[in-house]
Design a protein around this motif. Structure first.
Motif, short mmCIF file in Angstrom:
data_model
loop_
_atom_site.label_atom_id
_atom_site.label_comp_id
_atom_site.label_asym_id
_atom_site.label_seq_id
_atom_site.Cartn_x
_atom_site.Cartn_y
_atom_site.Cartn_z
N ARG A 11 46.95 174.28 16.54
CA ARG A 11 45.98 173.35 16.82
C ARG A 11 45.90 172.22 15.75
NH1 ARG A 11 40.84 176.60 18.16
NH2 ARG A 11 41.86 177.74 19.98
N THR A 12 46.27 172.71 14.50
CA THR A 12 46.22 171.83 13.27
C THR A 12 47.54 170.84 13.36
OG1 THR A 12 45.30 173.73 11.97
CG2 THR A 12 46.31 171.92 10.83
N VAL A 13 48.60 171.48 13.77
CA VAL A 13 49.85 170.74 14.00
C VAL A 13 49.60 169.62 15.04
CG1 VAL A 13 52.24 170.49 14.57
CG2 VAL A 13 51.25 172.44 13.10
N ARG A 14 49.24 170.25 16.23
CA ARG A 14 48.96 169.29 17.38
C ARG A 14 47.83 168.08 16.94
NH1 ARG A 14 47.81 170.45 23.62
NH2 ARG A 14 47.19 168.53 24.36
N SER A 15 46.73 168.46 16.15
CA SER A 15 45.65 167.65 15.90
C SER A 15 46.44 166.30 14.88
CB SER A 15 44.67 168.35 15.28
OG SER A 15 43.62 167.39 14.48
N ARG A 16 47.29 166.60 14.10
CA ARG A 16 47.85 166.08 13.09
C ARG A 16 48.88 165.18 13.89
NH1 ARG A 16 49.47 169.93 7.88
NH2 ARG A 16 47.43 170.02 6.98
N LEU A 17 49.45 165.37 14.71
CA LEU A 17 50.58 164.65 15.52
C LEU A 17 49.69 163.75 16.36
CD1 LEU A 17 53.24 167.22 16.81
CD2 LEU A 17 53.47 165.57 15.00
N GLU A 18 48.60 164.24 16.97
CA GLU A 18 47.72 163.39 17.76
C GLU A 18 47.11 162.05 16.79
OE1 GLU A 18 44.86 165.89 19.56
OE2 GLU A 18 46.31 166.38 21.29
N ARG A 19 46.76 162.42 15.66
CA ARG A 19 45.97 161.53 14.82
C ARG A 19 47.21 160.52 14.24
NH1 ARG A 19 42.85 164.65 11.02
NH2 ARG A 19 44.87 165.81 11.03
N LEU A 20 48.50 161.03 14.11
CA LEU A 20 49.83 160.15 13.86
C LEU A 20 49.93 159.21 14.90
CD1 LEU A 20 51.92 159.29 11.63
CD2 LEU A 20 53.14 161.26 12.77
N ALA A 21 49.97 159.78 15.90
CA ALA A 21 50.34 158.94 17.37
C ALA A 21 49.09 157.78 17.36
CB ALA A 21 50.15 159.83 18.51
N ARG A 22 48.17 158.17 17.06
CA ARG A 22 46.98 157.00 17.13
C ARG A 22 47.18 155.82 15.95
NH1 ARG A 22 43.61 161.11 18.28
NH2 ARG A 22 42.94 161.53 16.19
N GLU A 23 47.43 156.64 14.97
CA GLU A 23 47.72 155.55 13.97
C GLU A 23 49.07 154.77 14.09
OE1 GLU A 23 49.13 155.74 8.99
OE2 GLU A 23 48.34 157.72 9.99
N ILE A 24 50.05 155.21 14.66
CA ILE A 24 51.24 154.39 14.97
C ILE A 24 51.08 153.41 16.02
CG2 ILE A 24 53.43 154.63 15.96
CD1 ILE A 24 53.86 157.21 14.40
N ALA A 25 50.11 153.78 17.01
CA ALA A 25 50.06 152.90 18.07
C ALA A 25 48.92 151.67 17.50
CB ALA A 25 49.04 153.61 19.16
N LYS A 26 47.84 152.00 16.87
CA LYS A 26 47.24 151.24 16.28
C LYS A 26 48.02 150.26 15.43
CE LYS A 26 42.64 153.42 16.24
NZ LYS A 26 41.55 153.69 15.22
N PHE A 27 48.65 150.50 14.35
CA PHE A 27 49.77 149.94 13.55
C PHE A 27 50.57 148.89 14.51
CE2 PHE A 27 53.50 149.44 10.92
CZ PHE A 27 52.86 148.89 9.53
N GLY A 28 50.99 149.49 15.40
CA GLY A 28 51.80 148.98 16.37
C GLY A 28 51.24 147.61 16.89
N ALA A 29 50.00 147.79 17.28
CA ALA A 29 49.26 146.79 17.84
C ALA A 29 48.97 145.76 17.06
CB ALA A 29 47.94 147.43 18.63
N VAL A 30 48.67 145.92 15.66
CA VAL A 30 48.44 145.16 14.72
C VAL A 30 49.73 144.22 14.52
CG1 VAL A 30 47.75 144.62 12.31
CG2 VAL A 30 46.39 146.27 13.73
N GLY A 31 50.78 145.10 14.44
CA GLY A 31 52.15 144.57 14.29
C GLY A 31 52.59 143.53 15.03
N ALA A 32 52.19 144.01 16.55
CA ALA A 32 52.60 143.10 17.54
C ALA A 32 51.73 141.59 17.42
CB ALA A 32 52.22 143.71 19.04
N ILE A 33 50.73 141.74 17.04
CA ILE A 33 49.92 140.42 16.88
C ILE A 33 50.57 139.58 15.91
CG2 ILE A 33 47.86 139.46 16.05
CD1 ILE A 33 46.28 141.64 17.64
N GLY A 34 50.91 140.48 14.62
CA GLY A 34 51.60 139.81 13.53
C GLY A 34 52.98 139.22 13.85
N PHE A 35 53.86 140.03 14.81
CA PHE A 35 54.75 139.51 15.20
C PHE A 35 54.90 138.29 15.78
CE2 PHE A 35 57.90 139.20 18.82
CZ PHE A 35 59.00 139.14 18.37
#
Length: 168
Positions: free
Chosen positions: A5-29
């Protein structure tokens, strides 16, 4: 099972972080691409100068998006340190991004508008983005230590109006 669960939780959190970073990056792009092409074709500035101007404008947009959305739950107690590190690592990303453009344009002689856009906004920006993601999450937008997060939440609830405390 809890480790899973801990590993899954960390991966889910990382996926959300990457998605948000990507959305901000898309606007920056989009900002970067528009300003770059405006500087080259509208203002007739030199290629690398246009790239640097575009990257600086996009860095401003990305800071706002990352600070107030992607990493809004991170430690805000040292804002000047955060901004200094953000600008430092963004500057390194700027050098990566526009260094690729300069190498392509002046080193390899690939001077068409398409070649300039691919060098800067695909290859350079791609490599710069990987560096920025790593450096921002590692050094700039650091998580609040767990004990401090609990203390902050408890003090917020203690000072909150009664209707907020009633939900507990």
């Amino acid at each position: 099972m809890t480790q899973r669960r801990t590993v899954r939780s960390r991966l889910e959190r990382l996926a959300r972080e990457i998605a948000k970073f990507g959305a901000v990056g898309a606007i920056g792009f989009v900002v970067n691409l528009a300003v770059f092409n405006l500087c080259i074709h509208g203002l007739h500035l030199a290629v690398v100068r246009s790239g640097v101007i575009a990257t600086v404008v996009a860095i401003g947009a990305n800071y706002v998006g990352n600070r107030y959305w992607t990493y809004r739950d991170c430690d805000r107690s040292r804002r000047s340190r955060e901004l200094t590190l953000f600008l430092l690592f963004s500057g390194v990303g700027l050098v990566i991004e526009n260094g690729i453009l300069a190498l392509s344009h002046y080193g390899f002689g690939l001077t068409s508008p398409l070649a300039d856009n691919v060098a800067k906004n695909v290859v350079g920006l791609g490599l710069g983005t990987v560096f920025r993601f790593w450096s921002y999450r590692t050094w700039v937008f650091r998580a609040i230590p767990a004990r401090e997060a609990v203390e902050t939440a408890e003090s917020f609830l203690a000072e909150a109006p009664e209707h907020v405390g009633a939900r507990r």
